[in-house]
Design an enzyme around this catalytic site. Structure first.
Site, PDB file in Angstrom:
ATOM      1  N   HIS A 138      48.789   9.464   5.962  1.00 40.14           N
ATOM      2  CA  HIS A 138      48.895  10.148   4.670  1.00 40.14           C
ATOM      3  C   HIS A 138      47.621  10.014   3.827  1.00 40.14           C
ATOM      4  O   HIS A 138      47.500  10.670   2.793  1.00 40.14           O
ATOM      5  CB  HIS A 138      50.078   9.599   3.868  1.00 40.14           C
ATOM      6  CG  HIS A 138      51.408   9.871   4.482  1.00 40.14           C
ATOM      7  ND1 HIS A 138      51.793  11.120   4.914  1.00 40.14           N
ATOM      8  CD2 HIS A 138      52.473   9.043   4.747  1.00 40.14           C
ATOM      9  CE1 HIS A 138      53.020  11.062   5.417  1.00 40.14           C
ATOM     10  NE2 HIS A 138      53.439   9.815   5.334  1.00 40.14           N
TER      11      HIS A 138
ATOM     12  N   ASP B 158      54.996  11.116  13.880  1.00 40.17           N
ATOM     13  CA  ASP B 158      55.678  10.421  12.795  1.00 40.17           C
ATOM     14  C   ASP B 158      56.661  11.392  12.138  1.00 40.17           C
ATOM     15  O   ASP B 158      56.443  12.605  12.117  1.00 40.17           O
ATOM     16  CB  ASP B 158      54.635   9.955  11.771  1.00 40.17           C
ATOM     17  CG  ASP B 158      55.193   9.062  10.683  1.00 40.17           C
ATOM     18  OD1 ASP B 158      54.999   7.840  10.765  1.00 40.17           O
ATOM     19  OD2 ASP B 158      55.811   9.592   9.733  1.00 40.17           O
TER      20      ASP B 158
ATOM     21  N   HIS C 205      57.154  12.024   9.144  1.00 43.30           N
ATOM     22  CA  HIS C 205      56.565  12.688   7.988  1.00 43.30           C
ATOM     23  C   HIS C 205      55.293  13.432   8.379  1.00 43.30           C
ATOM     24  O   HIS C 205      54.580  13.029   9.293  1.00 43.30           O
ATOM     25  CB  HIS C 205      56.256  11.674   6.887  1.00 43.30           C
ATOM     26  CG  HIS C 205      57.449  10.906   6.421  1.00 43.30           C
ATOM     27  ND1 HIS C 205      57.607   9.558   6.631  1.00 43.30           N
ATOM     28  CD2 HIS C 205      58.565  11.328   5.770  1.00 43.30           C
ATOM     29  CE1 HIS C 205      58.761   9.162   6.128  1.00 43.30           C
ATOM     30  NE2 HIS C 205      59.359  10.210   5.600  1.00 43.30           N
TER      31      HIS C 205
ATOM     32  N   ASP D   2      59.433   6.432  13.044  1.00 37.51           N
ATOM     33  CA  ASP D   2      60.463   6.661  12.030  1.00 37.51           C
ATOM     34  C   ASP D   2      61.238   7.945  12.241  1.00 37.51           C
ATOM     35  O   ASP D   2      62.067   8.318  11.406  1.00 37.51           O
ATOM     36  CB  ASP D   2      59.864   6.615  10.621  1.00 37.51           C
ATOM     37  CG  ASP D   2      58.551   7.351  10.498  1.00 37.51           C
ATOM     38  OD1 ASP D   2      58.125   7.975  11.482  1.00 37.51           O
ATOM     39  OD2 ASP D   2      57.942   7.295   9.423  1.00 37.51           O
TER      40      ASP D   2
END
Length: 307
Positions: A80, A116, A118, A208
């Site tokens: 991120h 991931d 996200h 995740d």
């Protein structure tokens, strides 16, 4: 074989991050700072950030030397973090720094695949105008989440300028599961990788997306991660002369993440998972998976992708 990591240098950090951003992290290290609701550093925390970034680069160097997979087991995650923005627990973008280190070592074309749960918005942002790095993000379709994450992760975010066509987003419906992820990897990721012809494949190995993670509900099991990892290994062996770097990203259920990491590690070694899954119980939704992936294919083609 275990290897010792190291800290990243200022020169290595500035291949991706800006000088002003680097100075802001140095300043925050003195007394601590909250960059966003989820992203804070305590006084003295910079050493950990440098260790994660440097160890990712050290693993990359190992893979380039031996032309076989190397995995960086690091925290905090990095995908991120944009060149000048901290976000989502991330300060330095470990996969991006490794990609730039590879290019500094003579590798011209690098592909980064991020599974991931996200969207890998920081990685996307940093290479959005760069045709020499293909960024692919498979993620839950969560959209933008504020000033630190304005990117949507949608199929229409394809790059800018010379980089148009070098950013591929694959937003998957919540609860997609093992089969949908593998179908998406087979039908969309692998053709994009083959067309790009990278000399190095980097995997942002977020865990995740598992069925028991508190930060996502994509329902992947140990077997799902194992299958994705096997496919990544096969591609790297066939197209990148074995150059494969795996960098740990998210994963927030310590119990099940450990099993998923074990299964993924065996996949990167070209093996099926030998551990029994202690928790998996979700049935396979073959028909729904086919429908979801077919719908995603229509969206990608509508956005200009030829996959």
């Amino acid at each position: 074989v275990w290897h010792t990591g190291r800290h990243a240098t200022r020169e290595e950090l500035l291949r991706f991050h800006t000088e002003d951003y680097w100075r802001s992290i140095q300043s925050a290290d003195q007394q601590g700072r909250r960059f966003s609701s989820t992203t804070l550093i305590n006084a003295g925390g910079l050493a950990g950030l440098l260790a994660a970034a440097g160890t990712s680069i050290a693993a990359l160097e190992q893979s380039l030397r031996e032309r076989r997979p190397a995995m960086a087991l690091v925290r905090p995650p990095g995908h991120h973090a944009a060149p000048d923005m901290a976000d989502g627990y991330c300060f330095f973008n470990n996969v991006a720094l490794a990609a730039r280190a590879a290019q500094a070592a003579g590798i011209e074309r690098v592909a980064i695949v991020d599974w991931d749960v996200h969207h890998g918005n920081g990685t996307q942002e940093g290479f959005y105008e760069d045709p020499s790095v293909l960024t692919v993000s498979m993620h839950m379709d969560h959209g933008a989440w504020g000033a630190s994450h304005p990117q949507t992760g949608g199929v229409d975010e394809r790059g800018r300028g010379a980089g148009v066509g070098s950013n591929l987003n694959i937003p998957l419906p919540m609860g997609s599961g093992d089969l949908a992820y593998e179908l998406a990897f087979e039908r969309f990721v692998e053709p994009a990788l083959a067309a790009f012809a990278p000399q190095l494949l980097i995997i942002a190995n977020g865990l995740d997306a598992s069925q028991f993670d508190p930060n996502g509900r994509q329902l992947l099991t140990m077997n799902g991660f194992n299958r994705l990892a096997q496919r990544a290994r096969l591609f790297a062996d066939a197209h990148c002369e074995g150059r494969l770097l795996i960098v740990q990203e998210g994963g927030y259920n310590p119990a099940y993440s450990a099993y998923c990491l074990h299964a993924a590690s065996q996949g990167f070694l070209g093996q099926t998972s030998t551990l029994a899954d202690p928790l998996a119980y979700m049935p396979r939704f073959e028909e729904r998976s086919e429908d979801d992936v077919s719908a995603l294919g229509h969206s990608l083609r509508g956005a200009g992708w030829q996959l």
